[in-house]
Motif scaffolding. Structure first.
Motif, PDB file in Angstrom:
ATOM      1  N   ASP B 269       3.327 -61.155  37.558  1.00 26.93           N
ATOM      2  CA  ASP B 269       2.232 -61.768  38.159  1.00 26.93           C
ATOM      3  C   ASP B 269       2.727 -62.007  39.509  1.00 26.93           C
ATOM      4  OD1 ASP B 269       0.331 -61.152  36.679  1.00 26.93           O
ATOM      5  OD2 ASP B 269       0.017 -63.562  36.312  1.00 26.93           O
ATOM      6  N   LEU B 270       4.409 -61.817  39.724  1.00 26.42           N
ATOM      7  CA  LEU B 270       5.182 -62.465  40.694  1.00 26.42           C
ATOM      8  C   LEU B 270       6.988 -62.007  40.198  1.00 26.42           C
ATOM      9  CD1 LEU B 270       6.442 -65.001  40.382  1.00 26.42           C
ATOM     10  CD2 LEU B 270       4.618 -66.357  41.137  1.00 26.42           C
ATOM     11  N   SER B 271       7.038 -61.819  41.379  1.00 26.37           N
ATOM     12  CA  SER B 271       8.680 -61.915  41.842  1.00 26.37           C
ATOM     13  C   SER B 271       9.690 -63.224  42.465  1.00 26.37           C
ATOM     14  CB  SER B 271       9.691 -61.031  42.403  1.00 26.37           C
ATOM     15  OG  SER B 271       8.935 -59.665  41.490  1.00 26.37           O
ATOM     16  N   LEU B 272      10.414 -63.289  41.607  1.00 22.15           N
ATOM     17  CA  LEU B 272      11.601 -64.371  41.956  1.00 22.15           C
ATOM     18  C   LEU B 272      13.202 -63.978  41.570  1.00 22.15           C
ATOM     19  CD1 LEU B 272      10.902 -68.016  41.173  1.00 22.15           C
ATOM     20  CD2 LEU B 272      13.554 -67.327  41.649  1.00 22.15           C
ATOM     21  N   ILE B 273      13.237 -64.459  42.380  1.00 22.75           N
ATOM     22  CA  ILE B 273      15.377 -63.810  42.745  1.00 22.75           C
ATOM     23  C   ILE B 273      15.923 -65.296  43.293  1.00 22.75           C
ATOM     24  CG2 ILE B 273      17.735 -62.801  43.400  1.00 22.75           C
ATOM     25  CD1 ILE B 273      15.275 -60.377  43.695  1.00 22.75           C
ATOM     26  N   GLY B 274      16.518 -65.917  42.662  1.00 21.18           N
ATOM     27  CA  GLY B 274      17.290 -67.298  42.677  1.00 21.18           C
ATOM     28  C   GLY B 274      18.767 -66.935  43.235  1.00 21.18           C
ATOM     29  N   LEU B 275      19.490 -67.723  44.038  1.00 20.42           N
ATOM     30  CA  LEU B 275      20.727 -67.359  44.679  1.00 20.42           C
ATOM     31  C   LEU B 275      20.959 -69.083  43.498  1.00 20.42           C
ATOM     32  CD1 LEU B 275      22.727 -67.091  45.953  1.00 20.42           C
ATOM     33  CD2 LEU B 275      22.014 -68.332  48.178  1.00 20.42           C
TER      34      LEU B 275
END
Lengths: 338, 338
Positions: B269-275
């Motif tokens: 449903d969504l994308s998430l990229i973390g640092l």
DNA sequence: TTGAAAGCGCTAACAC
DNA sequence: GTGTTAGCGCTTTCAA
């Protein structure tokens, strides 16, 4: 490099007078003191640490042995290091870091080379090979943790038996008569870090007194999968309203997630008490009722004792085990008492 | 205390010979070396660090300035300290811990008292008041972080602009044309820690090149509530299949939880990229596609550079900014490319 | 109240 | 290849 000779020359006094002004070990006339202090200021003089250590046999350094070793549990370590560093600076000491993977060799080096005046050792195992070495060092050593035999070394730690009792008592008070303890990883158990057994012993004693039945799930493999397996087993064994006690703080987030994924609501469908810092407990989703590890209190007490030892290191050291009282904080994973 | 005089006497040589056997700074006959080494062994001699420092003008100590200060972000710090300590020991140096709340005074003390041969400074702000002080110290200093003006000091850090670009490129590649960045707390922004702007600049540049629209949600209050509010806003702004970039690694767990509670599935449903570090990314529920912070690489590079400086500290130091390449690891919060 | 001087334990010329 | 010796910069007697 500016030396005390330069200061002495500028102030028109002898070098020893400069030294005495700085140490306050003999009385100095107001006028002399003023001139010396002005010269120190003007030259921004700072005493050479090596020379001072050589002449005075005191380094103003505390050696800190931290559990940096391949595979060591390093979570929750920072508050200890931070508190210890702060306490040390407050007494004008610096902190030299030694990693645990140096083992006894690190201790010998600290003392043998006169790198420090005293040593703080963390992450003590029940039968820790470093203890006899540390005890023979000729430098005050304090242990954060309680080995089976402290060999005369003073110890400071959380009162883990008491923590175990508190968890059991709380679960009894909110109506559980059956509890599952989710224990540690095989690696931690194998290392026989002291607090594992101490917590469980306290827990078992209180549980017995209160007529609570308990079972232990261990070892728990590290990571998500291990926590999931442990949870599965715990729920199978826990009855219709399970009560979990989790001294393995690393596993708590994954356990909470597994609980949530099953549609179970902590505090309603089951109870969970963790053994972890308040920060970790607050960060849980939902916030976890916990028995606090109090790393700052433990560190502070350890440093207090260490400085007392350093002051009167001539007196026969009275070996002690100081236990810091844990606190139970009720959050959202248990129903309120009453 | 066993001194080199004792060793010399036992081995039947002069004190200087003992010194030269240990340092290897002149050739020694096999027979003499054998006798001296036997005596050292027998007496378990270890050289006095203070005396050695005084005579040789070298302490074999690295000063490490860590961001222990009231309210500092201390998460993710341990891998740095650990790597630095290990690298130091590998070159026969010890590590002296100095807390950042001492500010410039801590630096002056380290150098002024000759407590160390070199300094590693972490947690650099864009306009860091300590930089000019450090640059004038007369001791090699290396920065982990890149200030606006390094004043000639060598810097090592993750390539944050590149990290920002990588996040933008990945989201573009999997079909997003609209991204919300969830930024840092007011406190971190106010301190103007260098990487915040550097990451965002890189991200914005790549996004612009790829025709991605982006918005920034910041400041994000610390803790659960702040993350929840930020998520709410991000979802409102993100379109029907939102893409989130989260350089604020502290907020990631709470964001994931908020996403889950809404019945949304990351990667679908969504994308998430973390640092964040790979460890933190792996620990996410689900594991987070991340651009890695590589604390160990950064530390190792910093120490390499530092030792090079220490070797040829006579040569005119060539100030450098070394940037460590981040890596993107696709996990479960983005759909696979293609 | 202050100064002179003898080390603390080591390194590194300088001799041979 | 090895020994002698002069410091490194400070603290702390011993004298005054």
């Amino acid at each position: 490099m500016v030396t005390s000779r330069d200061v002495a020359r500028l102030a028109g006094v002898s070098q020893s007078t400069v030294s005495y002004v700085m140490s306050g070990r003999r009385s100095i006339s107001a006028e002399t003191r003023r001139r010396v202090e002005a010269a120190i200021e003007q030259l921004t003089y700072q005493p050479n640490a090596g020379a001072r250590a050589l002449a005075s046999q005191r380094t103003q350094v505390i050696g800190l042995v931290v559990p940096f070793a391949p595979g060591a549990d390093t979570s929750g370590l920072l508050p200890f290091i931070e508190s210890i560093a702060n306490c040390a600076r407050a007494e004008d000491y610096d902190v030299l870091l030694v990693t645990a993977d140096e083992g006894s060799a690190g201790l010998s080096r600290l003392a043998g080379r006169s790198l420090c005046d005293a040593i703080v050792m963390m992450d003590i195992e029940a039968e820790d090979a470093r203890i006899p070495v540390a005890a023979a060092l000729g430098v005050p050593v304090i242990l954060i943790g309680v080995p089976d035999d402290p060999a005369g070394l003073p110890c400071v730690d959380l009162d883990f038996p008491r923590a175990g009792r508190m968890a059991a008592a709380e679960l009894a008070a909110i109506g559980h008569d059956r509890v599952v303890v989710i224990g540690h990883s095989a690696e931690v158990i194998a290392r026989d870090v002291n607090f594992v057994r101490r917590f469980q012993r306290g827990f078992a004693a209180e549980a017995a007194e209160r007529g609570i039945h308990h079972e232990i799930v261990a070892p728990v493999a590290p990571g998500r999968a291990g926590a999931e397996a442990a949870l599965e087993e715990a729920l199978a064994r826990g009855g219709d309203r399970p009560a979990l006690v989790v001294p393995n703080s690393q596993a708590i987030p994954a356990l909470l997630h597994g609980i949530g994924r099953r549609g179970l609501v902590p505090g309603r469908d089951l109870s969970l008490i963790g053994l972890c810092t308040d920060d970790a407990a607050e960060a849980g989703e939902p916030p976890v009722t916990n028995v606090s590890l109090e790393p700052r209190d433990v560190s502070r007490r350890a440093m207090q004792t260490l400085f007392r030892l350093l002051d009167r290191s001539r007196e026969p050291a009275v070996p002690t085990v100081e236990l810091v009282e844990p606190r139970l904080a009720r959050r959202r994973t248990t129903i309120p008492t009453g």
